[in-house]
Design a protein around this motif. Structure first.
Motif, PDB file in Angstrom:
ATOM      1  N   LEU A  14       0.819  -1.210   0.000  1.00 40.42           N
ATOM      2  CA  LEU A  14       0.000   0.000   0.000  1.00 40.42           C
ATOM      3  C   LEU A  14       0.857   1.266   0.000  1.00 40.42           C
ATOM      4  O   LEU A  14       0.507   2.260  -0.638  1.00 40.42           O
ATOM      5  N   THR A  15       1.997   1.232   0.689  1.00 45.33           N
ATOM      6  CA  THR A  15       2.896   2.387   0.648  1.00 45.33           C
ATOM      7  C   THR A  15       3.464   2.559  -0.752  1.00 45.33           C
ATOM      8  O   THR A  15       3.548   3.682  -1.276  1.00 45.33           O
ATOM      9  N   VAL A  29      -3.213  -2.422  -8.076  1.00 49.22           N
ATOM     10  CA  VAL A  29      -2.855  -3.173  -6.875  1.00 49.22           C
ATOM     11  C   VAL A  29      -3.736  -4.407  -6.800  1.00 49.22           C
ATOM     12  O   VAL A  29      -4.966  -4.301  -6.806  1.00 49.22           O
ATOM     13  N   ILE A  30      -3.102  -5.555  -6.739  1.00 51.78           N
ATOM     14  CA  ILE A  30      -3.856  -6.814  -6.669  1.00 51.78           C
ATOM     15  C   ILE A  30      -3.810  -7.340  -5.246  1.00 51.78           C
ATOM     16  O   ILE A  30      -2.728  -7.567  -4.681  1.00 51.78           O
ATOM     17  N   ARG A  65      -5.165   2.115   2.438  1.00 48.74           N
ATOM     18  CA  ARG A  65      -5.818   1.837   1.159  1.00 48.74           C
ATOM     19  C   ARG A  65      -6.550   3.075   0.651  1.00 48.74           C
ATOM     20  O   ARG A  65      -6.466   3.417  -0.530  1.00 48.74           O
ATOM     21  N   LYS A  66      -7.280   3.749   1.523  1.00 52.98           N
ATOM     22  CA  LYS A  66      -7.994   4.966   1.119  1.00 52.98           C
ATOM     23  C   LYS A  66      -7.023   6.022   0.592  1.00 52.98           C
ATOM     24  O   LYS A  66      -7.331   6.737  -0.371  1.00 52.98           O
ATOM     25  N   GLN A  67      -5.868   6.099   1.227  1.00 49.06           N
ATOM     26  CA  GLN A  67      -4.873   7.082   0.796  1.00 49.06           C
ATOM     27  C   GLN A  67      -4.363   6.759  -0.609  1.00 49.06           C
ATOM     28  O   GLN A  67      -4.208   7.655  -1.440  1.00 49.06           O
ATOM     29  N   GLY A  72      -5.261   7.791  -6.927  1.00 48.23           N
ATOM     30  CA  GLY A  72      -5.534   7.176  -8.222  1.00 48.23           C
ATOM     31  C   GLY A  72      -5.130   5.733  -8.392  1.00 48.23           C
ATOM     32  O   GLY A  72      -5.213   5.199  -9.504  1.00 48.23           O
ATOM     33  N   ALA A  73      -4.702   5.073  -7.316  1.00 46.59           N
ATOM     34  CA  ALA A  73      -4.379   3.650  -7.438  1.00 46.59           C
ATOM     35  C   ALA A  73      -5.660   2.851  -7.664  1.00 46.59           C
ATOM     36  O   ALA A  73      -6.701   3.135  -7.082  1.00 46.59           O
TER      37      ALA A  73
END
Length: 317
Positions: A14-15, A29-30, A65-67, A72-73
């Motif tokens: 996530l980072t 991101v999977i 995750r929200k970040q 745009g991920a």
């Protein structure tokens, strides 16, 4: 075709996604069947900087995750059957027959703690059962706890936990330990460590308030007994989640991905690894997040001179 695909959604993945998204690399991101990684099984996280009152593990991962989504991920849930890394763009085969292509890959699939597989164990993770002394030892100050295992990691965890616990009882199913002599000696010299060797764990005993004991079988007599405890630390190792790579990425003797010192680069140009999948020493959320940042920066630098797709006409990927 994606510029970058991140595999895994723990602190490292996530980072990496946050940094890639902020660099306008539009990462995909999977996330597998356990989104958020091991932190989602942790109740309260007190050692992640920026949260002086602590934060619940699942909440911390949801915020990360929200970040990433904010910048745009893109996220997709799925199980990756295999990855083809012999040529770029790399090809990922997902369960159900779907395939994806990416110019770069960031592998952050983590390492899964090994469990005993006995009744009551998984049900009480976060309620007295733990696999990380560094993460959870503080919560057992002044309490009696059990460490299960016979290797170096078990000796290290037991010694560390004596800083907090009133007593640490080390349970191992054999009468001999696998740990190195120096680690055994350190543990045996610690007056707060009690030994229960040649005992096989059978069941974690718990009430609505949490763990109260561990049922074991004495392998010499065959008799069963319950060892009273207020906490159980399972220290029988971790398994890096790399099976889907099919041996294409170099790993060490334990199965952890090898990276070039000071980087997150693997033996395959354009493939990077971060988090616990390449770290069997620290295994902390903050170190995983730091290596996720490194992977994103390494990935961004690589793409600057190694694009294989003309993105000038691509409006949205």
């Amino acid at each position: 075709m994606y510029k970058s695909i991140v595999i895994g959604t723990g602190p490292a993945g996530l980072t990496a996604a946050i940094y890639l998204a902020r660099a306008n690399l539009n990462p995909l991101v999977i996330e597998g069947p356990e989104p958020g990684g091991q932190l989602t099984t942790t109740t309260e996280v007190e050692n992640f900087p920026g949260f002086p009152e602590g934060i619940m593990g699942p909440e911390l991962m949801a915020n990360m995750r929200k970040q990433a989504e904010r910048f745009g991920a893109e996220f997709r849930t799925g199980w990756i059957n295999s990855v083809e890394t012999s040529k770029r763009p790399f090809t990922l085969s997902l369960e159900g027959g779907e395939t994806l292509q990416a110019e770069t890959l960031i592998i952050s699939t983590g390492a899964s703690a090994r469990y005993l597989g006995i009744p009551g164990e998984r049900d009480n993770v976060g309620r007295g059962v733990s696999t990380c002394a560094t993460c959870d030892g503080f919560f057992f100050r002044g309490k009696k706890i059990i460490v299960v295992g016979g290797g170096d990691s078990a000796m290290e965890e037991a010694n560390f936990l004596t800083r907090f616990a009133s007593e640490v009882e080390l349970v191992h199913r054999r009468d001999e330990l696998r740990a190195s002599k120096i680690m055994q000696d350190r543990a045996r010299e610690n007056p707060k460590i009690k030994w229960s060797l040649n005992r096989t764990p059978l069941e974690v005993v718990a009430t609505g308030m949490g763990v109260t004991g561990l049922k074991v079988r004495n392998n010499e007599t065959g008799e069963e007994e319950v060892i009273e405890t207020q906490g159980l630390f399972v220290a029988i190792g971790h398994t890096p989640n790399t099976k889907f790579l099919g041996g294409q990425i170099d790993t060490d003797e334990l199965g952890y991905i090898k990276v070039k010192p000071g980087t997150t680069e693997t033996n395959i140009p354009g493939v990077f690894a971060c988090g616990d999948v390449q770290d069997h020493k620290y295994r902390q959320a903050i170190t995983a997040a730091g290596s996720g940042c490194m992977a994103a920066l390494d990935c961004e630098k690589f793409l600057e001179g190694n694009m294989v797709h003309d993105w000038s006409e691509t409006l949205n990927v």
